[in-house]
Design an enzyme around this catalytic site. Structure first.
Site, PDB file in Angstrom:
ATOM      1  N   ASP A 163      -7.218   3.911  -8.335  1.00 25.22           N
ATOM      2  CA  ASP A 163      -7.168   2.443  -8.320  1.00 25.22           C
ATOM      3  C   ASP A 163      -7.363   1.867  -6.920  1.00 25.22           C
ATOM      4  O   ASP A 163      -7.306   0.649  -6.732  1.00 25.22           O
ATOM      5  CB  ASP A 163      -5.843   1.956  -8.921  1.00 25.22           C
ATOM      6  CG  ASP A 163      -4.638   2.535  -8.195  1.00 25.22           C
ATOM      7  OD1 ASP A 163      -4.813   3.141  -7.117  1.00 25.22           O
ATOM      8  OD2 ASP A 163      -3.507   2.394  -8.708  1.00 25.22           O
ATOM      9  N   GLY A 164      -7.548   2.741  -5.926  1.00 25.13           N
ATOM     10  CA  GLY A 164      -7.790   2.251  -4.565  1.00 25.13           C
ATOM     11  C   GLY A 164      -6.528   1.769  -3.863  1.00 25.13           C
ATOM     12  O   GLY A 164      -6.587   1.258  -2.753  1.00 25.13           O
ATOM     13  N   ARG A 187     -13.203  14.597   9.010  1.00 19.64           N
ATOM     14  CA  ARG A 187     -12.475  15.765   8.480  1.00 19.64           C
ATOM     15  C   ARG A 187     -13.385  16.979   8.399  1.00 19.64           C
ATOM     16  O   ARG A 187     -14.608  16.846   8.448  1.00 19.64           O
ATOM     17  CB  ARG A 187     -12.004  15.449   7.051  1.00 19.64           C
ATOM     18  CG  ARG A 187     -11.119  14.241   6.965  1.00 19.64           C
ATOM     19  CD  ARG A 187     -11.564  13.278   5.873  1.00 19.64           C
ATOM     20  NE  ARG A 187     -10.874  11.989   6.027  1.00 19.64           N
ATOM     21  CZ  ARG A 187      -9.661  11.740   5.589  1.00 19.64           C
ATOM     22  NH1 ARG A 187      -9.043  12.645   4.867  1.00 19.64           N
ATOM     23  NH2 ARG A 187      -9.082  10.598   5.811  1.00 19.64           N
ATOM     24  N   ASP A 221      -3.284  12.609   6.854  1.00 19.46           N
ATOM     25  CA  ASP A 221      -3.021  12.357   5.439  1.00 19.46           C
ATOM     26  C   ASP A 221      -1.639  12.849   5.013  1.00 19.46           C
ATOM     27  O   ASP A 221      -1.471  13.935   4.448  1.00 19.46           O
ATOM     28  CB  ASP A 221      -4.108  12.987   4.539  1.00 19.46           C
ATOM     29  CG  ASP A 221      -5.301  12.056   4.384  1.00 19.46           C
ATOM     30  OD1 ASP A 221      -5.380  11.066   5.134  1.00 19.46           O
ATOM     31  OD2 ASP A 221      -6.146  12.311   3.517  1.00 19.46           O
ATOM     32  N   ASP A 277     -10.359  18.525   3.082  1.00 19.86           N
ATOM     33  CA  ASP A 277     -10.621  17.106   3.332  1.00 19.86           C
ATOM     34  C   ASP A 277      -9.441  16.434   4.032  1.00 19.86           C
ATOM     35  O   ASP A 277      -9.534  15.271   4.416  1.00 19.86           O
ATOM     36  CB  ASP A 277     -10.943  16.368   2.020  1.00 19.86           C
ATOM     37  CG  ASP A 277      -9.879  16.565   0.965  1.00 19.86           C
ATOM     38  OD1 ASP A 277      -9.634  17.724   0.579  1.00 19.86           O
ATOM     39  OD2 ASP A 277      -9.278  15.571   0.514  1.00 19.86           O
ATOM     40  N   ASN A 278      -8.338  17.148   4.197  1.00 18.32           N
ATOM     41  CA  ASN A 278      -7.191  16.598   4.913  1.00 18.32           C
ATOM     42  C   ASN A 278      -7.017  17.262   6.281  1.00 18.32           C
ATOM     43  O   ASN A 278      -5.969  17.122   6.910  1.00 18.32           O
ATOM     44  CB  ASN A 278      -5.908  16.774   4.090  1.00 18.32           C
ATOM     45  CG  ASN A 278      -5.897  15.876   2.864  1.00 18.32           C
ATOM     46  OD1 ASN A 278      -6.596  14.865   2.819  1.00 18.32           O
ATOM     47  ND2 ASN A 278      -5.115  16.252   1.865  1.00 18.32           N
ATOM     48  N   ARG A 334      -3.591   2.733   9.716  1.00 15.64           N
ATOM     49  CA  ARG A 334      -3.552   3.975  10.480  1.00 15.64           C
ATOM     50  C   ARG A 334      -4.451   3.858  11.707  1.00 15.64           C
ATOM     51  O   ARG A 334      -5.422   3.101  11.700  1.00 15.64           O
ATOM     52  CB  ARG A 334      -4.046   5.154   9.630  1.00 15.64           C
ATOM     53  CG  ARG A 334      -3.346   5.272   8.294  1.00 15.64           C
ATOM     54  CD  ARG A 334      -3.541   6.650   7.696  1.00 15.64           C
ATOM     55  NE  ARG A 334      -4.900   6.921   7.254  1.00 15.64           N
ATOM     56  CZ  ARG A 334      -5.219   8.002   6.537  1.00 15.64           C
ATOM     57  NH1 ARG A 334      -4.284   8.899   6.221  1.00 15.64           N
ATOM     58  NH2 ARG A 334      -6.455   8.199   6.140  1.00 15.64           N
ATOM     59  N   ARG A 362      -9.568   5.038  -0.977  1.00 20.82           N
ATOM     60  CA  ARG A 362      -8.678   3.868  -0.870  1.00 20.82           C
ATOM     61  C   ARG A 362      -8.459   3.485   0.590  1.00 20.82           C
ATOM     62  O   ARG A 362      -7.467   2.837   0.913  1.00 20.82           O
ATOM     63  CB  ARG A 362      -7.344   4.150  -1.545  1.00 20.82           C
ATOM     64  CG  ARG A 362      -6.677   5.448  -1.112  1.00 20.82           C
ATOM     65  CD  ARG A 362      -5.317   5.550  -1.729  1.00 20.82           C
ATOM     66  NE  ARG A 362      -4.762   6.886  -1.558  1.00 20.82           N
ATOM     67  CZ  ARG A 362      -3.510   7.174  -1.825  1.00 20.82           C
ATOM     68  NH1 ARG A 362      -2.698   6.242  -2.255  1.00 20.82           N
ATOM     69  NH2 ARG A 362      -3.054   8.394  -1.669  1.00 20.82           N
ATOM     70  N   LYS A 417      -5.238   1.771   4.659  1.00 21.81           N
ATOM     71  CA  LYS A 417      -5.121   2.714   3.552  1.00 21.81           C
ATOM     72  C   LYS A 417      -4.406   2.013   2.403  1.00 21.81           C
ATOM     73  O   LYS A 417      -3.269   1.555   2.575  1.00 21.81           O
ATOM     74  CB  LYS A 417      -4.354   3.969   3.987  1.00 21.81           C
ATOM     75  CG  LYS A 417      -4.204   5.008   2.887  1.00 21.81           C
ATOM     76  CD  LYS A 417      -3.636   6.313   3.438  1.00 21.81           C
ATOM     77  CE  LYS A 417      -3.356   7.319   2.340  1.00 21.81           C
ATOM     78  NZ  LYS A 417      -2.815   8.577   2.890  1.00 21.81           N
TER      79      LYS A 417
END
Ligand code: AMP
Ligand code: MG
Length: 489
Positions: free
Chosen positions: A125-126, A183, A262, A252-253, A176, A94, A113
């Site tokens: 849903d993005g 990452r 994130d 991934d964060n 952002r 997203r 984002k």
């Protein structure tokens, strides 16, 4: 001179990577976008004026409704370990990178984002809801003001478009900024697909753009692993020292630049409990406060594993990774000494620190208020203890502890005024307590964004006494004990 979004001097260094690293795509427009808030310091960093961001042109661009002239929008692919389990391909589900713009600290990427579905959206849903976008916006800027490495947040836009979470909420987009959003999981992605060329391309890109000083090392990949490990250890020590809990420390964060990345179900420690879990979804407490340091190490291990084909030998990877524990120990020790106003290291300090935290835990003492009030304790004036003592249930236990603390201060000839000054610069008065965010969010959901601005301005000077804003430093009200934050965002 007023500039329009088309004048933004956008470049896109990430887009120079081969196409396998991302998908080029356009953000999906939102109906009736409106301005919610902008951060003046974040705007200043990239030469923008926060006031100007409220105009229609910038609102259209930063809600994803219009793409500025020089943008090369794309979503990046990555993978990762979620809650300790290999999750395979994830990616910007997203988020859309518009490009990077110059800042005194080097190019800053601008990323939307919540700007619609991407090939990496999976079942999502993005979108992002106003609630979580305000939380990310405020906390990014609060962390920056605390001096903790973090991605930044330039602005938030909103739209009446309904978005279904536990209840029906409305859509928002947070813009952002960071030098890079790469990452640990960006590397894991290629490692697990056995794509060594891509792995090397990504590592070379990161070194060239963000760690140029490592390029000349005998083994630049080992040097990269070591530097990221050190930065991660230091970052997590800083989190611990302000009581920040990330909530979802999946690989991934984890930022390859050692930034806080994130913001989801994060929280700041209030009544001290090392086992506190800020994320309601994290049933087993994998990401509890006390687990953050070992999980940081675990994530570096996941990165080491992914970089192994480049680093060469397990011994070299292990050696880089072994930097974590001593660096974390050194950092947290220095930070905790500073928090307690101790200028020297003495025998018995470790035990004293452990006992301090045990006492705080037994008495459910508010983390932020404890350290802030501690700074006002005077060596010869026991009456100065009152505000601090009030935080304890067991006053006798506090008195015994305070006697020990004074003894420790005297051992290094501590001077009240100097200690107090140093402690006021180390122990923030204002942190983003959940209830403060909640009040601002509820007003924003009713169309009044003034509390978001107000809170942002209070959090911009977290170490200052702000006599008019005493209430923002207060203990959470009773209603706040029912607040829960989950991964739903
Ligand atoms: P997070 O736990 O927020 O870091 O997200 C993990 C993954 O889920 C990332 O790939 C996100 O892009 C993706 N994701 C989270 N929420 C959504 C959403 N509403 N729509 C699409 N993707 C999402
Ligand atoms: Mg994420």
């Amino acid at each position: 001179m007023a500039i329009t979004a088309d004048d933004l001097p956008l470049d896109n260094s990430f887009a120079q990577l081969p196409p396998a690293f991302y998908t080029r795509l356009m953000p999906t427009p939102l109906p009736d976008p409106h301005f919610v808030a902008a951060s003046a310091p974040a705007a200043a960093l990239v030469g923008l004026d926060a006031q100007q961001l409220a105009n229609e042109d910038f609102v259209a661009v930063f809600s994803g409704n219009r793409v500025p002239a020089r943008a090369q929008p794309l979503s990046a692919v990555y993978s990762g370990h979620q809650f300790g389990v290999w999750a395979g391909q994830l990616g910007d589900g997203r988020a859309i990178l518009l490009g990077d713009i110059p800042s005194p600290a080097g190019p800053m990427e601008l990323q939307l984002k919540g700007s619609g579905r991407t090939p990496y959206s999976r079942m999502g849903d993005g979108r992002a809801v106003l609630r979580s976008s305000i939380r990310e916006f405020l906390c990014s800027e609060a962390m920056a003001a605390l001096g903790i490495p973090t991605t930044r947040a330039l602005m938030v836009t909103g739209s009446p478009q309904p978005v279904v979470r536990e209840s029906v909420e409305t859509a928002a987009v947070v813009t952002r900024m960071a030098p890079s959003f790469v990452r640990f999981g960006s590397f894991e992605h290629w490692y697990y697909r056995d794509k060594q060329d891509e792995l090397r391309t990504l590592a070379d890109y990161v070194i060239k753009a963000f760690y140029p000083e490592l390029a000349g090392e005998p083994n630049p990949y080992k040097a990269l692993l070591k530097e990221v490990t050190l930065r991660t250890a230091r970052l997590i020590a800083q989190w611990q020292a302000v009581g920040f809990m990330h909530g979802v420390m999946n690989s991934d964060n984890m930022s390859i630049l050692g930034l806080t990345l994130d913001y989801g179900p994060f929280g700041f420690m209030e009544a001290f409990d090392p086992n506190h879990i800020c994320n309601h979804t994290d049933q087993h407490g994998r990401y509890s406060y006390a687990n953050q340091p070992p999980i940081g190490h675990w994530n570096c291990y996941a990165l080491a594993n992914a970089l192994l084909p480049l680093v060469g030998t397990v011994e070299d990877a292990q050696e880089a990774l072994d930097a974590y524990q001593p660096e974390f120990a050194r950092s947290i020790d220095a930070l905790l000494h500073a928090k307690l106003g101790l200028a020297s290291n003495r025998d018995g300090d470790r035990e004293f620190l452990d006992d301090t935290f045990k006492l705080m835990q037994d008495n459910h003492v508010d983390f932020t208020l404890f350290f802030r009030r501690l700074g006002k304790l005077q060596l010869q004036a026991p009456e100065t203890d009152a505000p601090l003592r009030d935080l304890f249930i067991d006053r006798a236990a506090f008195d015994a502890w305070a006697a020990r603390y004074r003894e420790r201060l005297r051992a290094e000839n501590s001077v009240d005024v100097a200690r107090r000054e140093a402690m006021m610069r180390t122990n923030p008065k204002y942190v983003l307590r959940n209830y403060l965010a909640q009040v601002a969010i509820e007003r924003a959901q009713n169309g009044d964004f003034s509390e978001v601005d107000k809170l942002l301005s209070v959090l911009q000077q977290p170490y200052d006494e702000q006599p008019d804003n005493e209430s923002y430093a207060a203990l959470p009200p009773d209603w706040a004990s029912h607040l829960e934050v989950s991964c739903s965002s």
